[in-house]
Design a protein around this motif. Structure first.
Motif, PDB file in Angstrom:
ATOM      1  N   VAL A 102      48.421  19.269  -5.842  1.00 14.79           N
ATOM      2  CA  VAL A 102      48.060  18.516  -4.645  1.00 14.79           C
ATOM      3  C   VAL A 102      46.660  18.980  -4.253  1.00 14.79           C
ATOM      4  CG1 VAL A 102      48.653  18.075  -2.246  1.00 14.79           C
ATOM      5  CG2 VAL A 102      50.476  18.328  -3.947  1.00 14.79           C
ATOM      6  N   PRO A 103      45.728  18.082  -3.968  1.00  7.48           N
ATOM      7  CA  PRO A 103      44.310  18.476  -3.853  1.00  7.48           C
ATOM      8  C   PRO A 103      43.930  19.268  -2.619  1.00  7.48           C
ATOM      9  CG  PRO A 103      44.570  16.117  -3.519  1.00  7.48           C
ATOM     10  CD  PRO A 103      45.888  16.619  -4.004  1.00  7.48           C
ATOM     11  N   ARG A 104      44.775  19.282  -1.574  1.00  9.26           N
ATOM     12  CA  ARG A 104      44.427  20.041  -0.370  1.00  9.26           C
ATOM     13  C   ARG A 104      45.618  20.876   0.094  1.00  9.26           C
ATOM     14  NH1 ARG A 104      41.349  14.995   2.542  1.00  9.26           N
ATOM     15  NH2 ARG A 104      39.304  15.274   1.577  1.00  9.26           N
ATOM     16  N   ASN A 105      45.300  21.922   0.834  1.00  3.30           N
ATOM     17  CA  ASN A 105      46.314  22.799   1.392  1.00  3.30           C
ATOM     18  C   ASN A 105      47.230  22.033   2.353  1.00  3.30           C
ATOM     19  OD1 ASN A 105      46.781  24.950   3.930  1.00  3.30           O
ATOM     20  ND2 ASN A 105      47.185  25.781   1.903  1.00  3.30           N
ATOM     21  N   ALA A 106      48.518  22.307   2.291  1.00  2.00           N
ATOM     22  CA  ALA A 106      49.480  21.639   3.164  1.00  2.00           C
ATOM     23  C   ALA A 106      49.256  22.088   4.606  1.00  2.00           C
ATOM     24  CB  ALA A 106      50.903  21.971   2.731  1.00  2.00           C
ATOM     25  N   PRO A 107      48.852  21.186   5.502  1.00  2.01           N
ATOM     26  CA  PRO A 107      48.541  21.590   6.879  1.00  2.01           C
ATOM     27  C   PRO A 107      49.802  21.888   7.681  1.00  2.01           C
ATOM     28  CG  PRO A 107      48.317  19.224   6.656  1.00  2.01           C
ATOM     29  CD  PRO A 107      48.603  19.758   5.276  1.00  2.01           C
ATOM     30  N   ALA A 108      49.666  22.748   8.673  1.00  2.00           N
ATOM     31  CA  ALA A 108      50.778  23.064   9.566  1.00  2.00           C
ATOM     32  C   ALA A 108      51.084  21.881  10.473  1.00  2.00           C
ATOM     33  CB  ALA A 108      50.442  24.302  10.386  1.00  2.00           C
ATOM     34  N   LEU A 109      52.297  21.859  11.019  1.00  2.00           N
ATOM     35  CA  LEU A 109      52.772  20.716  11.800  1.00  2.00           C
ATOM     36  C   LEU A 109      52.929  21.007  13.285  1.00  2.00           C
ATOM     37  CD1 LEU A 109      55.581  19.456   9.368  1.00  2.00           C
ATOM     38  CD2 LEU A 109      53.157  18.832   9.390  1.00  2.00           C
ATOM     39  N   TYR A 110      52.517  22.163  13.740  1.00  2.00           N
ATOM     40  CA  TYR A 110      52.755  22.546  15.125  1.00  2.00           C
ATOM     41  C   TYR A 110      51.992  21.661  16.114  1.00  2.00           C
ATOM     42  CZ  TYR A 110      54.794  26.677  13.003  1.00  2.00           C
ATOM     43  OH  TYR A 110      55.570  27.514  12.247  1.00  2.00           O
ATOM     44  N   ASN A 111      52.712  21.203  17.131  1.00  2.00           N
ATOM     45  CA  ASN A 111      52.152  20.475  18.276  1.00  2.00           C
ATOM     46  C   ASN A 111      51.547  19.120  17.940  1.00  2.00           C
ATOM     47  OD1 ASN A 111      52.760  22.426  20.362  1.00  2.00           O
ATOM     48  ND2 ASN A 111      51.156  23.711  19.467  1.00  2.00           N
ATOM     49  N   LEU A 112      51.905  18.551  16.793  1.00  2.00           N
ATOM     50  CA  LEU A 112      51.332  17.251  16.440  1.00  2.00           C
ATOM     51  C   LEU A 112      51.864  16.127  17.323  1.00  2.00           C
ATOM     52  CD1 LEU A 112      51.185  17.359  12.534  1.00  2.00           C
ATOM     53  CD2 LEU A 112      49.426  17.963  14.205  1.00  2.00           C
ATOM     54  N   GLY A 113      52.881  16.419  18.115  1.00  2.00           N
ATOM     55  CA  GLY A 113      53.358  15.433  19.065  1.00  2.00           C
ATOM     56  C   GLY A 113      52.592  15.438  20.374  1.00  2.00           C
ATOM     57  N   ALA A 114      51.587  16.297  20.476  1.00  2.00           N
ATOM     58  CA  ALA A 114      50.765  16.333  21.689  1.00  2.00           C
ATOM     59  C   ALA A 114      49.792  15.155  21.700  1.00  2.00           C
ATOM     60  CB  ALA A 114      50.004  17.647  21.784  1.00  2.00           C
ATOM     61  N   ARG A 115      49.473  14.677  22.875  1.00  2.00           N
ATOM     62  CA  ARG A 115      48.596  13.512  23.001  1.00  2.00           C
ATOM     63  C   ARG A 115      47.189  13.778  22.455  1.00  2.00           C
ATOM     64  NH1 ARG A 115      51.133  10.021  26.678  1.00  2.00           N
ATOM     65  NH2 ARG A 115      52.804  11.019  27.889  1.00  2.00           N
ATOM     66  N   ALA A 116      46.785  15.044  22.441  1.00  2.00           N
ATOM     67  CA  ALA A 116      45.419  15.381  22.028  1.00  2.00           C
ATOM     68  C   ALA A 116      45.177  15.161  20.547  1.00  2.00           C
ATOM     69  CB  ALA A 116      45.108  16.838  22.386  1.00  2.00           C
ATOM     70  N   PHE A 117      46.244  15.124  19.745  1.00  2.00           N
ATOM     71  CA  PHE A 117      46.059  15.016  18.298  1.00  2.00           C
ATOM     72  C   PHE A 117      45.889  13.558  17.910  1.00  2.00           C
ATOM     73  CE2 PHE A 117      47.744  19.206  18.780  1.00  2.00           C
ATOM     74  CZ  PHE A 117      47.139  19.946  17.768  1.00  2.00           C
ATOM     75  N   THR A 118      44.647  13.184  17.640  1.00  2.00           N
ATOM     76  CA  THR A 118      44.314  11.796  17.322  1.00  2.00           C
ATOM     77  C   THR A 118      43.766  11.632  15.908  1.00  2.00           C
ATOM     78  OG1 THR A 118      42.120  12.088  18.300  1.00  2.00           O
ATOM     79  CG2 THR A 118      43.858  11.236  19.740  1.00  2.00           C
ATOM     80  N   HIS A 119      43.698  12.729  15.152  1.00  2.00           N
ATOM     81  CA  HIS A 119      43.241  12.665  13.759  1.00  2.00           C
ATOM     82  C   HIS A 119      44.249  13.410  12.890  1.00  2.00           C
ATOM     83  CE1 HIS A 119      39.535  12.165  16.118  1.00  2.00           C
ATOM     84  NE2 HIS A 119      39.054  11.493  15.093  1.00  2.00           N
ATOM     85  N   MET A 120      44.635  12.803  11.776  1.00  2.00           N
ATOM     86  CA  MET A 120      45.580  13.424  10.863  1.00  2.00           C
ATOM     87  C   MET A 120      44.927  13.636   9.497  1.00  2.00           C
ATOM     88  SD  MET A 120      48.408  13.925  12.541  1.00  2.00           S
ATOM     89  CE  MET A 120      48.824  13.511  14.239  1.00  2.00           C
ATOM     90  N   PHE A 121      45.405  14.623   8.809  1.00  2.00           N
ATOM     91  CA  PHE A 121      44.898  15.057   7.514  1.00  2.00           C
ATOM     92  C   PHE A 121      43.569  15.801   7.687  1.00  2.00           C
ATOM     93  CE2 PHE A 121      47.474  11.232   6.462  1.00  2.00           C
ATOM     94  CZ  PHE A 121      48.458  11.855   5.715  1.00  2.00           C
ATOM     95  N   HIS A 122      43.211  16.550   6.656  1.00  2.00           N
ATOM     96  CA  HIS A 122      42.013  17.392   6.726  1.00  2.00           C
ATOM     97  C   HIS A 122      40.735  16.583   6.929  1.00  2.00           C
ATOM     98  CE1 HIS A 122      43.880  21.247   5.742  1.00  2.00           C
ATOM     99  NE2 HIS A 122      44.566  20.652   4.787  1.00  2.00           N
ATOM    100  N   ASP A 123      40.729  15.324   6.474  1.00  2.00           N
ATOM    101  CA  ASP A 123      39.524  14.497   6.610  1.00  2.00           C
ATOM    102  C   ASP A 123      39.643  13.460   7.729  1.00  2.00           C
ATOM    103  OD1 ASP A 123      41.318  12.727   5.492  1.00  2.00           O
ATOM    104  OD2 ASP A 123      40.258  12.526   3.575  1.00  2.00           O
ATOM    105  N   GLY A 124      40.779  13.448   8.434  1.00  2.00           N
ATOM    106  CA  GLY A 124      40.951  12.501   9.534  1.00  2.00           C
ATOM    107  C   GLY A 124      41.037  11.057   9.093  1.00  2.00           C
TER     108      GLY A 124
END
Length: 435
Positions: A102-124
């Motif tokens: 898999v080409p990138r490190n598996a990102p952690a999942l903590y607090n992804l349900g918070a409203r502030a998180f508007t970009h997903m994956f390492h490159d958004g």
């Protein structure tokens, strides 16, 4: 202002100077999170651990995002399809050797349900901008999901290296290779049909979603929504020692308080690791070593990973990657978008002096299961290393060992490893999964 906050503010000014200090974030509250249905989360828990979603029915979301490894997998670059085992013990299946890592490190999942998180994956590449969802493929499916976290949850099943399977070895991998995702014969609909064919899942979906109880078929959007609900509920982490300090419920240890003063003062960490979750949700080029297959298109040569540039096409985004949240960072090794550093202290030292660290990188820092693939093409190509160096946004500097110790103590004070629903004893498909 409480005495604790007043003392820290004074400390920040003394250590960082009035112009160099950053304000502490406000305490996290329920209002910072999107609402979550516990019933939906309980359904999502089963789906998160169930290999039924993968092409060969041997990999679940939890394979690469396991709570035993801080919702990551303990590897620099993961091994999905073709792997056996969990975490750093995962090895290649001799009967089905993976095509690549898999080409990138598996990102952690903590607090992804918070409203502030508007970009997903390492490159958004999955992001919400001005209220609109942006994704790298066009499909009506995205109008059916509950939000950005559910959108993110839909992508790993489309990756042959992660969950889909190698070329033509199962119906899902064949659909993926043909670019068929929704509709008859599409990958997402194929998975939804498998799930709805299990009576226990059908009953549980009917209990959670009234429209399914009324006769609508289960779609993959429902699966994504349930998994997102589980991640948001299960991995909400906002009761660390730091949180209790901000809520004026407890004091930090002397060393953690010193590290906090450095973090928000002289060390300048909060310039990027800002806000309640220690991220500015932006993208920065920090000269991380590159390893593995990279993220090039099929017709391109080389193993580069140019990060955010591949999403925006802007030269200033070359080799820039999303600032990760630091909640539970002590649990989520290895570190960096390619997991180049196996321990947090080494990563902090390298992060302070990225140019020097890139030029003197020790490859033994990587945690990589044996595979017959080339991992170091970029690091052995002078032009590629020079390009990464030229993109670095900060100047090299150092901190004394005592300062590193203090920062480590502060980062430990961000630790809150939640355990709400936990790992299920079984999943409705009856398939086995790693616990």
């Amino acid at each position: 202002m409480s005495n604790m906050r007043a003392d820290l503010t004074l400390c920040l000014v003394l250590l960082g100077g009035a112009a160099g200090a950053f304000e502490l974030p406000a305490p996290v509250t329920d209002a910072d999170y999107l609402p979550v249905s516990e019933a939906e989360a309980a359904l999502g828990q089963l789906l998160f651990y169930d290999p039924i979603l993968s092409g060969n029915e041997n990999i679940s979301c939890s394979t690469c995002h396991h709570p035993r490894f801080g919702t990551s997998d303990g590897l620099s670059l993961g091994m999905g399809e073709g792997g056996i085992g969990l975490g750093p013990d995962r090895v290649a299946d001799p009967a089905n050797v993976p095509e690549d890592r898999v080409p990138r490190n598996a990102p952690a999942l903590y607090n992804l349900g918070a409203r502030a998180f508007t970009h997903m994956f390492h490159d958004g590449r999955v992001e919400r901008v001005n209220g609109a969802l942006r994704v790298p493929i066009e499909d009506g499916f995205f109008a059916e999901v509950s939000g950005i976290l559910a959108t993110q949850a839909a992508f790993p099943v489309l990756s042959p290296d992660e969950m889909g399977g190698n070329v033509s070895e199962n119906p899902l991998s064949k659909a993926i290779r043909m670019g068929r995702f929704s509709g008859e014969g599409g990958a997402w609909d194929m998975i939804a049909a498998k799930v709805s064919g299990i009576p226990e899942y059908q009953a549980r979906f009917e209990e959670v979603y009234p429209e399914i109880a009324a006769g609508r078929e289960i779609g993959f959007a429902d699966i994504s929504n349930a998994i997102a609900g589980f991640m948001a509920f299960e991995f909400r982490a906002d009761d660390s020692a730091f949180d209790r300090f901000l809520r004026e419920e407890a004091e930090l240890s002397d060393q953690a308080a010193e590290g906090m003063a450095l973090f928000y003062g002289e060390a300048g960490c909060a310039a990027c690791h800002a806000g309640p979750f220690q991220t500015d949700h932006d993208f920065h080029a920090m000269g991380q070593p590159q390893l593995g297959p990279g993220k090039t298109l099929d017709f391109e040569r080389g193993s580069r990973d140019e990060g955010r540039f591949r999403v925006t096409g802007k030269a200033e985004d070359l080799y820039a990657f999303r600032t990760p949240s630091l909640r539970n960072v002590t649990l989520t090794a290895p570190y960096g978008h390619a997991g180049a550093y196996r321990d947090l202290r080494s990563f902090i030292v390298a992060h302070l002096a990225p140019a020097d660290s890139l030029l003197h990188y020790d490859r033994a820092q990587a945690i990589l299961p044996d595979l017959p693939v080339e991992d170091w093409e970029v690091m052995e190509t002078e032009a590629d290393v020079a390009a990464i160096l030229s993109a670095i946004e900060v100047e090299d500097r150092t901190l004394p060992e005592a300062g590193i110790d203090a920062l480590m103590a502060f980062l430990a004070a961000l630790e809150d490893d939640p355990d709400r629903l936990g790992i299920p004893e079984r999943v409705p498909s009856g398939l086995s999964f790693e616990k």
